[in-house]
Design a protein around this motif. Structure first.
Motif, mmCIF file in Angstrom:
data_model
loop_
_atom_site.group_PDB
_atom_site.id
_atom_site.type_symbol
_atom_site.label_atom_id
_atom_site.label_comp_id
_atom_site.label_asym_id
_atom_site.label_seq_id
_atom_site.Cartn_x
_atom_site.Cartn_y
_atom_site.Cartn_z
ATOM 1 N N PHE A 180 0.761 -1.319 0.080
ATOM 2 C CA PHE A 180 -0.033 0.079 0.018
ATOM 3 C C PHE A 180 0.934 1.420 0.088
ATOM 4 C CE2 PHE A 180 -2.270 3.408 2.568
ATOM 5 C CZ PHE A 180 -3.481 3.505 1.388
ATOM 6 N N LYS A 181 1.700 1.243 0.858
ATOM 7 C CA LYS A 181 2.615 2.398 1.002
ATOM 8 C C LYS A 181 3.542 2.526 -0.278
ATOM 9 C CE LYS A 181 3.430 2.554 5.821
ATOM 10 N NZ LYS A 181 4.364 2.503 6.975
ATOM 11 N N VAL A 184 0.878 3.675 -2.940
ATOM 12 C CA VAL A 184 0.589 5.118 -2.968
ATOM 13 C C VAL A 184 1.515 6.214 -3.537
ATOM 14 C CG1 VAL A 184 -0.326 7.003 -1.378
ATOM 15 C CG2 VAL A 184 -1.054 4.554 -1.129
ATOM 16 N N LYS A 185 2.674 5.802 -3.072
ATOM 17 C CA LYS A 185 3.999 6.827 -3.488
ATOM 18 C C LYS A 185 3.898 6.862 -5.001
ATOM 19 C CE LYS A 185 8.827 7.355 -2.913
ATOM 20 N NZ LYS A 185 10.245 6.923 -2.600
ATOM 21 N N PHE A 196 2.298 11.966 -1.483
ATOM 22 C CA PHE A 196 1.454 10.587 -1.146
ATOM 23 C C PHE A 196 1.949 9.668 -0.153
ATOM 24 C CE2 PHE A 196 -1.522 10.161 -5.216
ATOM 25 C CZ PHE A 196 -1.726 11.596 -5.048
ATOM 26 N N ALA A 200 0.123 7.935 3.153
ATOM 27 C CA ALA A 200 0.134 6.599 3.523
ATOM 28 C C ALA A 200 0.752 6.306 4.895
ATOM 29 C CB ALA A 200 0.649 5.560 2.326
ATOM 30 N N LEU A 222 -9.227 8.866 1.798
ATOM 31 C CA LEU A 222 -7.871 9.272 1.022
ATOM 32 C C LEU A 222 -7.940 10.712 0.617
ATOM 33 C CD1 LEU A 222 -7.495 6.276 -1.681
ATOM 34 C CD2 LEU A 222 -6.255 6.746 0.632
ATOM 35 N N LEU A 277 -5.996 9.358 -6.970
ATOM 36 C CA LEU A 277 -6.285 8.679 -5.746
ATOM 37 C C LEU A 277 -7.762 8.096 -5.738
ATOM 38 C CD1 LEU A 277 -5.466 11.626 -3.039
ATOM 39 C CD2 LEU A 277 -4.535 9.369 -3.119
ATOM 40 N N LEU A 280 -6.645 4.869 -7.346
ATOM 41 C CA LEU A 280 -6.268 3.996 -6.082
ATOM 42 C C LEU A 280 -7.235 3.245 -5.398
ATOM 43 C CD1 LEU A 280 -3.606 3.012 -4.866
ATOM 44 C CD2 LEU A 280 -3.674 4.927 -3.332
#
Length: 424
Positions: A180-181, A184-185, A196, A200, A222, A277, A280
């Motif tokens: 996830f991290k 997101v980045k 981002f 996260a 988000l 976002l 995502l």
């Protein structure tokens, strides 16, 4: 002349070793050059030599001149008592151990070919070149180049796996949270990548698990954490998100005070943070065991299918909250999936396999080779010297080459530099 060059010559026996002698005319037979030491102490540990038919086991020290032994105060350091051979370019004085016993010396300049020396001087000549081997890069054998770029790519993956291991430790060994991290980045691209990531880092992944069954709830989480729900906008969808986020803030004690501000400047509308976002959120809403699916898939088509998601309905007619636009379905493109594969998915698969004690290098290489080469100024410059990058494996290898070897003048540790040093 640099000591690194002498280390290279000794380590790889890049000189005439068939009839070498000490400065006292004693024959030397090299059984093992030893282990190259990059830390304090002698340059090579545990070498094995026959000097004048006597077998020796110990360390080897390398200097430009013999007198550098005293310049570096080795005669006072017991760590050098076990040196069995002093390898120098120029012998200008005898050296001794602390017990006054003489250390045999090999003067290399008598055994290195003039061609190798000329190639070395040419390679390191300072003339404002982009890389040291700029003028000879095109002459490198294609097979050798291909093998080296594959090794460099795997080296790059090893470095990235170290960063992933750090993320894993800070995520309580939760691979879904690490994914996830990283995702997101990378959804933030260069402009919003760090912002981002800070978003996260301010959401415990357990909250994502609890909200992903409802796409609107996940979007509100988000967008709210990104600081994008703090405007005065009279739109039913926007107001619904604000209301939902206020509920989530209270329920999960959320705060976005430490989240880096999101930027829209210098971004094409399809890359606006609002669009990314929303995509995502849809991705996680549709794939509640995303990490497991990523580990199972090994083909480019499989990943294109997995990431073929679009925004929620509102964003089909918007790029920002305050202004409507021509309606269009905003699906994640294959080009964007390629970026995710290069920067997130493949490094994560590689790291997870290492974590499990598996070797998946061959499948990783096959996957990265199926992705088109990246396009940036570094890759374009290399391709102008020699058309070498046709896949993402090669472009990633070239980035590793430029950043970790060329920029640091590590030509002697580079297969290309080594090849050029001994070219005719």
């Amino acid at each position: 002349m640099q000591e690194d060059f002498l280390h290279y010559l000794w380590k790889h026996k890049k000189f005439d070793v068939s009839n070498i002698k000490t400065t006292d005319n004693e024959s030397i037979h090299v059984l093992s050059v030893g282990q190259h030491n990059l830390n304090a102490g002698p340059d090579f540990f545990n070498a094995q030599l026959k000097i004048d038919h006597q077998l020796w086991a110990g360390n080897v020290e390398v200097h430009i001149k013999s007198s550098d032994w005293f310049l570096h105060n080795h005669e006072l350091d017991k760590a050098y008592d076990n040196v069995i051979l002093h390898v120098v370019w120029e012998h200008d004085t005898d050296v001794f151990r602390k017990n006054n016993s003489k250390i045999p010396t090999l003067e290399l300049k008598s055994y290195v070919s003039k061609l190798a020396l000329n190639n070395y001087e040419k390679l390191f000549a300072k003339s404002g070149k982009w890389i040291n081997c700029e003028h000879d890069f095109s002459s490198v054998n294609n097979f050798e180049m291909s093998n080296w770029l594959e090794r460099l790519y795997l080296e790059r993956l090893e470095r990235k796996s170290e960063d992933i291991n750090t993320l894993l430790m800070t995520s309580q060994n939760d691979w879904e949270a690490v994914l996830f991290k990283m995702l997101v980045k990378n959804f933030g691209l260069k402009v919003n990548g760090e912002a981002f990531l800070s978003l996260a880092n301010n959401i415990d992944f357990s909250i994502i698990r609890k909200t992903l069954t409802n796409n609107t709830t996940l979007e509100s989480l988000l967008f709210g954490q990104a600081g994008l729900l703090e405007q005065d906008i009279e739109d039913p969808y926007y107001l619904e998100l604000v209301k939902e986020y206020e509920f989530l803030k209270q329920k999960f004690s959320l705060s976005n005070k430490n989240v880096t501000p999101i930027q829209f400047f210098r971004l094409r509308p399809p890359n606006f943070p609002t669009i990314r976002l929303s995509q995502l959120a849809t991705l996680y809403h549709q794939n509640q065991n995303l990490f497991s699916k990523i580990i199972e898939i090994n083909t480019l088509i499989g990943f294109y299918d997995l990431f073929s998601v679009s925004t929620s309905l509102f964003w089909e007619s918007h790029y920002t909250f305050g202004k409507s636009s021509k309606k269009s379905k905003k699906v994640i493109t294959k080009a964007f999936v390629n970026l995710l594969l290069i920067n997130t998915i493949i490094p994560l698969k590689f790291s997870y396999a290492k974590f499990k004690g598996h070797n998946i290098d061959d499948s990783i290489v096959s996957l990265i080779e199926s992705i088109a080469s990246e396009k940036n100024s570094i890759i374009e410059k290399f391709n102008s010297l020699k058309l070498v990058s046709t896949s993402a494996l090669q472009s990633q290898g070239l980035l590793q080459l430029k950043n970790e070897y060329c920029n640091k003048n590590k030509c002697l540790q580079c297969a290309i530099g080594s090849s050029l040093l001994h070219s005719n």
